[in-house]
Design a protein around this motif. Structure first.
Motif, PDB file in Angstrom:
ATOM      1  N   GLU A 114     -22.269   9.927 -86.429  1.00 55.29           N
ATOM      2  CA  GLU A 114     -22.518   9.225 -85.400  1.00 55.29           C
ATOM      3  C   GLU A 114     -24.011   9.190 -85.065  1.00 55.29           C
ATOM      4  O   GLU A 114     -24.562  10.322 -84.894  1.00 55.29           O
ATOM      5  CB  GLU A 114     -21.753   9.320 -84.280  1.00 55.29           C
ATOM      6  CG  GLU A 114     -20.283   9.105 -84.097  1.00 55.29           C
ATOM      7  CD  GLU A 114     -19.896   7.838 -84.244  1.00 55.29           C
ATOM      8  OE1 GLU A 114     -20.849   6.970 -83.725  1.00 55.29           O
ATOM      9  OE2 GLU A 114     -18.875   7.652 -84.349  1.00 55.29           O
ATOM     10  N   HIS A 115     -24.820   8.092 -84.894  1.00 53.25           N
ATOM     11  CA  HIS A 115     -26.178   7.944 -84.460  1.00 53.25           C
ATOM     12  C   HIS A 115     -26.375   8.162 -83.072  1.00 53.25           C
ATOM     13  O   HIS A 115     -25.414   7.542 -82.067  1.00 53.25           O
ATOM     14  CB  HIS A 115     -26.955   6.782 -84.916  1.00 53.25           C
ATOM     15  CG  HIS A 115     -26.891   6.733 -86.536  1.00 53.25           C
ATOM     16  ND1 HIS A 115     -28.060   6.259 -87.111  1.00 53.25           N
ATOM     17  CD2 HIS A 115     -26.178   7.263 -87.390  1.00 53.25           C
ATOM     18  CE1 HIS A 115     -27.879   6.260 -88.456  1.00 53.25           C
ATOM     19  NE2 HIS A 115     -26.800   7.037 -88.795  1.00 53.25           N
ATOM     20  N   ASP A 116     -27.366   8.767 -82.579  1.00 58.44           N
ATOM     21  CA  ASP A 116     -27.689   8.896 -80.951  1.00 58.44           C
ATOM     22  C   ASP A 116     -28.919   7.911 -81.089  1.00 58.44           C
ATOM     23  O   ASP A 116     -30.103   8.185 -81.321  1.00 58.44           O
ATOM     24  CB  ASP A 116     -27.987  10.299 -80.478  1.00 58.44           C
ATOM     25  CG  ASP A 116     -28.438  10.452 -79.173  1.00 58.44           C
ATOM     26  OD1 ASP A 116     -28.604   9.221 -78.489  1.00 58.44           O
ATOM     27  OD2 ASP A 116     -28.722  11.321 -78.405  1.00 58.44           O
ATOM     28  N   GLU A 118     -30.263   6.437 -78.602  1.00 63.13           N
ATOM     29  CA  GLU A 118     -31.285   6.718 -77.440  1.00 63.13           C
ATOM     30  C   GLU A 118     -32.029   7.738 -77.753  1.00 63.13           C
ATOM     31  O   GLU A 118     -33.190   7.755 -76.886  1.00 63.13           O
ATOM     32  CB  GLU A 118     -30.514   7.049 -76.251  1.00 63.13           C
ATOM     33  CG  GLU A 118     -29.342   6.131 -75.723  1.00 63.13           C
ATOM     34  CD  GLU A 118     -29.792   4.586 -75.666  1.00 63.13           C
ATOM     35  OE1 GLU A 118     -31.206   4.566 -74.953  1.00 63.13           O
ATOM     36  OE2 GLU A 118     -29.331   3.612 -75.882  1.00 63.13           O
ATOM     37  N   ALA A 119     -31.872   8.707 -78.897  1.00 62.17           N
ATOM     38  CA  ALA A 119     -32.792   9.622 -78.852  1.00 62.17           C
ATOM     39  C   ALA A 119     -34.001   9.294 -79.742  1.00 62.17           C
ATOM     40  O   ALA A 119     -33.824   8.310 -80.563  1.00 62.17           O
ATOM     41  CB  ALA A 119     -31.976  10.854 -79.970  1.00 62.17           C
ATOM     42  N   THR A 217     -28.376  12.617 -83.990  1.00 64.93           N
ATOM     43  CA  THR A 217     -26.962  12.689 -83.798  1.00 64.93           C
ATOM     44  C   THR A 217     -26.596  13.299 -82.439  1.00 64.93           C
ATOM     45  O   THR A 217     -27.649  13.957 -81.886  1.00 64.93           O
ATOM     46  CB  THR A 217     -26.198  13.339 -84.736  1.00 64.93           C
ATOM     47  OG1 THR A 217     -26.289  14.647 -84.704  1.00 64.93           O
ATOM     48  CG2 THR A 217     -26.533  12.727 -86.080  1.00 64.93           C
ATOM     49  N   PRO A 218     -25.622  13.103 -81.784  1.00 70.41           N
ATOM     50  CA  PRO A 218     -25.389  13.708 -80.553  1.00 70.41           C
ATOM     51  C   PRO A 218     -25.610  15.496 -80.515  1.00 70.41           C
ATOM     52  O   PRO A 218     -25.641  15.944 -79.607  1.00 70.41           O
ATOM     53  CB  PRO A 218     -23.794  13.394 -80.058  1.00 70.41           C
ATOM     54  CG  PRO A 218     -23.683  12.233 -80.800  1.00 70.41           C
ATOM     55  CD  PRO A 218     -24.438  11.950 -82.188  1.00 70.41           C
ATOM     56  N   ASP A 219     -25.158  15.910 -82.016  1.00 71.22           N
ATOM     57  CA  ASP A 219     -25.212  17.410 -82.311  1.00 71.22           C
ATOM     58  C   ASP A 219     -26.572  17.763 -82.707  1.00 71.22           C
ATOM     59  O   ASP A 219     -26.777  19.150 -83.069  1.00 71.22           O
ATOM     60  CB  ASP A 219     -24.125  17.829 -83.282  1.00 71.22           C
ATOM     61  CG  ASP A 219     -22.776  17.527 -82.549  1.00 71.22           C
ATOM     62  OD1 ASP A 219     -22.523  17.725 -81.220  1.00 71.22           O
ATOM     63  OD2 ASP A 219     -21.945  16.920 -83.150  1.00 71.22           O
TER      64      ASP A 219
END
Length: 319
Positions: A114-116, A118-119, A217-219
């Protein structure tokens, strides 16, 4: 130049090949989803967490046979990094970690992440990640070629451009060939390089501007796209960073016990990176967006001093 219709047909063939290969590997999925389509068509086999990378625009020096070798190296390196806990996009665990050749394409299967969106990854953060990647790769002992396929790609691309003044002006081609005559002896083999730049570090590297091949990613950030992984000077991964990025890399390298970037090697590889960009124009007929995409780099290259004035004079001649 390829037309929009021809490019759409090429993409459709790549997607069909990915779908066929995935089903033959026993994967059950619904509709394929094209996530990206430039040099490669990136296809997700939804809803599975599987992404297929199908290279479609390649240098003339790349064949299905050489692709197989390069893709096996990429899968081996990323699998090794993933098993050691390094943050990379890993090969898909749902299929064997082996390239699949189908309908004239050679493809690889990867874990979907999953791509973040907003980052934002700052250049300084990217440089730190590259330094950590280099620290991890120092211990990799698998088979890797020195400078990968970079050396044959440049002269072949320039040869193709000799018949395409619409892509590169004859005066620019003449300069590029003269610069290649200066740079080639420095990088044509690992022995030649170490004679020219004694003390420089040669080790496994990403090979393709890794600061730009990061996925947020979120992580956290993951390194991706190791298609050009090879043995090379660590500086091969640095020219696109700019001065501030290199400074950030050096600071991180010091903390990790790595050598700082060698300015002489960095200058030589910066000149080589620009020649690679020039040679990439040979692929513009298959990917017309390269004409506009490479234009700023070509203009910058024209404004820089001739490579022989600042590169060859700073290195010991390779014999």
């Amino acid at each position: 130049m390829i037309t929009d219709e021809q490019r759409a047909a090429r993409t459709a063939r790549a997607v069909a090949a990915a779908v066929s290969a995935g089903r033959d590997l026993g994967l059950s999925f619904d509709e394929p989803e094209v996530l990206y389509d430039v040099f490669s068509v990136i296809v997700r086999l939804s809803p599975l967490p599987v992404v297929v990378r199908v290279p479609t625009v390649l240098p003339r020096t790349t064949t299905l046979e050489t692709q197989l070798i390069d893709q096996r190296r990429e899968l081996a390196v990323t699998g090794w990094l993933a098993r050691r806990g390094h943050p990379v996009v890993p090969p898909s665990p749902l299929v064997p970690a082996e390239p699949v050749q189908r309908d004239g394409f050679s493809m690889t299967f990867w874990q979907f992440v999953e791509h973040d969106k907003e980052a934002e990854i700052s250049p300084e953060r990217g440089a730190e990640i590259v330094a950590r990647l280099h620290a991890a790769l120092r211990e990799y002992d698998g088979d890797l070629a020195f400078m990968g396929g970079l050396i044959p790609f440049v002269p072949d691309g320039l040869d193709q451009l000799a018949d395409r003044p619409d892509l590169l002006e004859p005066a620019d081609l003449d300069r590029a060939r003269r610069e290649w005559d200066v740079l080639r002896p420095l990088f044509e083999s690992e022995a030649a390089f170490t004679r020219a730049f004694p003390g420089a570090t040669v080790q496994p590297v990403h090979g393709d501007a890794p600061g730009y091949n990061l996925i947020a990613t979120p992580d956290g950030e993951l390194c991706s796209d190791f298609e050009l992984v090879n043995r090379a000077p660590v500086e091969l991964d640095l020219p696109a960073m700019g001065a501030e990025g290199v400074a950030a890399y050096n600071a991180a390298a010091e903390q990790l016990g790595l050598r700082e970037a060698d300015e002489r090697v960095l200058k030589a590889l910066g000149a080589l990176a620009m020649l690679q960009g020039v040679a990439c124009l040979a692929m513009a007929p298959e990917l017309p967006m390269l004409l506009e995409g490479l234009k700023p780099m070509i203009e910058q290259w024209r404004e820089t001093p001739f490579a022989g004035a600042g590169v060859g004079s700073q290195a010991k001649p390779a014999r």
